[in-house]
Design an enzyme around this catalytic site. Sequence first.
Site, PDB file in Angstrom:
ATOM      1  N   ARG A  53      45.735 101.531  54.671  1.00  0.00           N
ATOM      2  CA  ARG A  53      45.591 100.117  54.309  1.00  0.00           C
ATOM      3  C   ARG A  53      44.298  99.754  53.607  1.00  0.00           C
ATOM      4  O   ARG A  53      44.116  98.611  53.214  1.00  0.00           O
ATOM      5  CB  ARG A  53      45.712  99.186  55.532  1.00  0.00           C
ATOM      6  CG  ARG A  53      46.985  99.331  56.266  1.00  0.00           C
ATOM      7  CD  ARG A  53      47.068  98.330  57.379  1.00  0.00           C
ATOM      8  NE  ARG A  53      48.086  97.336  57.101  1.00  0.00           N
ATOM      9  CZ  ARG A  53      48.005  96.074  57.486  1.00  0.00           C
ATOM     10  NH1 ARG A  53      46.962  95.629  58.117  1.00  0.00           N
ATOM     11  NH2 ARG A  53      48.975  95.251  57.215  1.00  0.00           N
ATOM     12  N   ASN A  77      35.617 104.097  50.263  1.00  0.00           N
ATOM     13  CA  ASN A  77      36.070 104.857  51.433  1.00  0.00           C
ATOM     14  C   ASN A  77      36.371 106.313  51.111  1.00  0.00           C
ATOM     15  O   ASN A  77      36.923 107.036  51.939  1.00  0.00           O
ATOM     16  CB  ASN A  77      37.300 104.187  52.054  1.00  0.00           C
ATOM     17  CG  ASN A  77      36.910 103.012  52.939  1.00  0.00           C
ATOM     18  OD1 ASN A  77      35.796 102.980  53.459  1.00  0.00           O
ATOM     19  ND2 ASN A  77      37.806 102.058  53.100  1.00  0.00           N
TER      20      ASN A  77
END
Length: 266
Positions: free
Chosen positions: A152, A158
């Site tokens: 998600r 990230n």
Amino acid sequence: MSDDSAPKGVNDLVAGGRYRLLERIGSGATGTVWRAHDDLLDREVAVKQPRLPGGPGDEDRRRAAHRLHHEARAAALVDHPSAVAILDVVEEDGQPEAAGDGPPWIVMELIRGESLHETLTRGPLDPAEAARVGLAVLGALRAAHAVGIVHREVKPANVLLGPDGRVGLTGFGLAHTPDPPAAALPGSPDFAAPERRAGRDAGPASDLWSLGALLRTAVADTGPLDPLVRRLLSPDPDGRPDPAQAAAELEAVVAASRARLELESR
Ligand SMILES: Nc1ncnc2c1ncn2[C@@H]1O[C@H](COP(=O)(O)OP(=O)(O)OP(=O)(O)O)[C@@H](O)[C@H]1O
């Protein structure tokens, strides 16, 4: 290791009686990440120190602690060389907290390098390198999906890149298993699939859309990645490619680039 040879930590702060904080690597919405020394195993690790809003007992604080616990559990379930490994969780605050709501310090493997977001501030990747990174991220996502976890929040910040070519997907803070809460959770709009932005739930195909957005952002010109990126960015989740097919296409781009480099070096 004897006490004499132990590296001196920042303020000599030792989390969980074992992880000596050495240097601040960076911070995000939910905390600060430190390079730390594991005094027990004599190796370096990364430790995420939670930053929780409000005071003990506040709803916001409870929710943030819950999210961190969730991040640790979700990430720990994913067993893949391109998913940042979770090594330990310690509760370290000295504050009285309800059981399970204490602020977890997340101990992870240390990836010495920088995030893809930082790399991209210096310029785009060439399509073959983007394909290599995308293939690694896709591998970690497939491992997550196989255990029922949707990431998600696939986005360049990230994706950690080590100097040895290592790629590590992190940031499982918004990850969840299917059967989600009704409310749409916050995230990064630029990398969130249309169904997520519309407040509908995200499934594995939503992570594929985010991967498409990541690839499109990583290169100046999608070039050989163009057909795949277009399909990954299909507004209809069912129109997105099968993950195995996407992996095969990324592999083909990586292999073609290797073959070209080999020819040139002859
Ligand atoms: N395991 C790790 N090894 C090395 N560096 C890391 C590691 N995990 C995170 N970092 C770095 O630490 C910084 C902060 O990471 P963090 O995950 O808190 O950021 P974020 O994704 O912005 O946060 P959040 O998900 O809480 O919004 C980033 O610059 C990231 O590159």
